[in-house]
Design a protein around this motif. Sequence first.
Motif, PDB file in Angstrom:
ATOM      1  N   LEU A 130       0.756  -1.151   0.012  1.00  0.00           N
ATOM      2  CA  LEU A 130      -0.228  -0.006  -0.039  1.00  0.00           C
ATOM      3  C   LEU A 130       1.098   1.177  -0.198  1.00  0.00           C
ATOM      4  N   ALA A 131       0.522   2.214  -1.048  1.00  0.00           N
ATOM      5  CA  ALA A 131       1.327   3.599  -0.753  1.00  0.00           C
ATOM      6  C   ALA A 131       0.114   4.545  -0.277  1.00  0.00           C
ATOM      7  N   LEU A 132       0.831   5.150   0.748  1.00  0.00           N
ATOM      8  CA  LEU A 132      -0.245   5.945   1.833  1.00  0.00           C
ATOM      9  C   LEU A 132      -0.050   7.313   1.702  1.00  0.00           C
ATOM     10  N   GLY A 133      -1.111   8.060   1.733  1.00  0.00           N
ATOM     11  CA  GLY A 133      -0.975   9.685   1.951  1.00  0.00           C
ATOM     12  C   GLY A 133      -0.712   9.836   3.357  1.00  0.00           C
ATOM     13  N   ASP A 134      -0.894  11.211   3.661  1.00  0.00           N
ATOM     14  CA  ASP A 134      -0.811  11.651   5.190  1.00  0.00           C
ATOM     15  C   ASP A 134      -2.064  10.992   5.877  1.00  0.00           C
ATOM     16  N   VAL A 135      -1.564  10.290   7.181  1.00  0.00           N
ATOM     17  CA  VAL A 135      -2.667   9.651   7.910  1.00  0.00           C
ATOM     18  C   VAL A 135      -2.310  10.306   9.376  1.00  0.00           C
ATOM     19  N   PRO A 136      -3.283  10.852  10.192  1.00  0.00           N
ATOM     20  CA  PRO A 136      -2.911  11.508  11.305  1.00  0.00           C
ATOM     21  C   PRO A 136      -2.605  10.446  12.521  1.00  0.00           C
ATOM     22  N   ARG A 137      -1.973  10.848  13.386  1.00  0.00           N
ATOM     23  CA  ARG A 137      -1.958   9.887  14.544  1.00  0.00           C
ATOM     24  C   ARG A 137      -3.070   9.574  15.125  1.00  0.00           C
ATOM     25  N   GLY A 138      -3.156   8.313  15.414  1.00  0.00           N
ATOM     26  CA  GLY A 138      -4.567   8.003  16.241  1.00  0.00           C
ATOM     27  C   GLY A 138      -5.670   7.855  15.158  1.00  0.00           C
ATOM     28  N   ALA A 139      -5.648   7.747  13.783  1.00  0.00           N
ATOM     29  CA  ALA A 139      -6.627   7.662  13.018  1.00  0.00           C
ATOM     30  C   ALA A 139      -7.381   6.334  13.240  1.00  0.00           C
ATOM     31  N   ALA A 140      -8.777   6.279  13.155  1.00  0.00           N
ATOM     32  CA  ALA A 140      -9.546   5.285  13.258  1.00  0.00           C
ATOM     33  C   ALA A 140      -9.610   4.544  11.782  1.00  0.00           C
ATOM     34  N   GLN A 141     -10.074   3.411  11.906  1.00  0.00           N
ATOM     35  CA  GLN A 141      -9.955   2.365  10.850  1.00  0.00           C
ATOM     36  C   GLN A 141     -10.425   2.743   9.562  1.00  0.00           C
ATOM     37  N   ASP A 142     -11.670   3.353   9.574  1.00  0.00           N
ATOM     38  CA  ASP A 142     -12.134   4.233   8.298  1.00  0.00           C
ATOM     39  C   ASP A 142     -11.374   5.099   7.758  1.00  0.00           C
ATOM     40  N   GLN A 143     -10.835   6.028   8.580  1.00  0.00           N
ATOM     41  CA  GLN A 143     -10.032   6.938   8.174  1.00  0.00           C
ATOM     42  C   GLN A 143      -8.547   6.737   7.860  1.00  0.00           C
ATOM     43  N   ALA A 144      -8.247   5.469   8.331  1.00  0.00           N
ATOM     44  CA  ALA A 144      -6.916   5.137   7.871  1.00  0.00           C
ATOM     45  C   ALA A 144      -7.244   4.430   6.762  1.00  0.00           C
ATOM     46  N   ARG A 145      -8.075   3.821   6.420  1.00  0.00           N
ATOM     47  CA  ARG A 145      -8.288   3.201   4.984  1.00  0.00           C
ATOM     48  C   ARG A 145      -8.391   4.285   3.900  1.00  0.00           C
ATOM     49  N   ASP A 146      -9.075   5.293   4.217  1.00  0.00           N
ATOM     50  CA  ASP A 146      -9.156   6.104   3.188  1.00  0.00           C
ATOM     51  C   ASP A 146      -7.652   6.926   2.740  1.00  0.00           C
TER      52      ASP A 146
END
Length: 282
Positions: A127-143
């Motif tokens: 997976l190549a990721l964009g910015d994901v904030p610390r403590g992101a919930a699962q749905d936000q992390a999947r996005d």
Amino acid sequence: MKLATYRDGSRDGQLVVVSADLTLAHHASGIATRLQQVLDDWNFLAPQLQDLARTLALGKARHAFPFEPRMCMAPLPRACRLVDADLAPGVARIGSEMAGDAMTGPHGALPQAEPGTALDFAARLVLALGDVPRGAAQDQARDGVRLLMLACHWQHVLCGPPRAWLDASMAWAPVALTPDELGRDWRRGRLALALSTSVDGTAQPPAEASPASVPEAGALVAGLARHRAVTAGTLLALPGPQRTALDGAAQIEIDARDGLGQSVFGAILQRHRSDDDRAVAG
């Protein structure tokens, strides 16, 4: 959309948009020159690339050209961070960080074992990721999953005892793609692709990508972001199938196919002498 990076003599190559059937490509230089630029500014640049991909699909791209996998570097030639999601018995966990600069294209030469070591490899979906904030919930992390890639993960293994790996490198399939390219094969963060591996032309036992025992992508990305924010351009290698020893083989090929049997990322084809070497020698 599908994206690739063509060799142009620079470290980061030239970004191109590739048709869904992997037959045509178009330079993306009017939008972005490097894939890292796109990951850094996804919301602004990705829609423009999507428009170019649609134009290419409709046959209206004025400067389209035949796609040539041998021209490809790794889709992201240099990663700011490459993390391995190991698979403990029945549980996936975020494991060791890997070398983000040990990236080769789909037609590079096979690595060479050093005295006292052996080589093994496995197909890995990444997976190549964009910015994901610390403590992101699962749905936000999947996005935060921007692109999917296929890699061959090489390990130099110290001939035991004790048996331990010394270093690792990655060879990459030609294209990276957005999850929507997979349709039902991307099921809320789970991949359902048939991985195929052959060694010297002999097919290895088939493996199904991301079996049900592996947490879905959102859970893995959330785990990565649990203690610190994830930076755009981070790569997360999903748990893969059983590793295969090279055992003196001269060629390996790795591919991933969808439910219609079509190659999704293009194939990784590595030999002792790379296609680049042949071109120089010729």
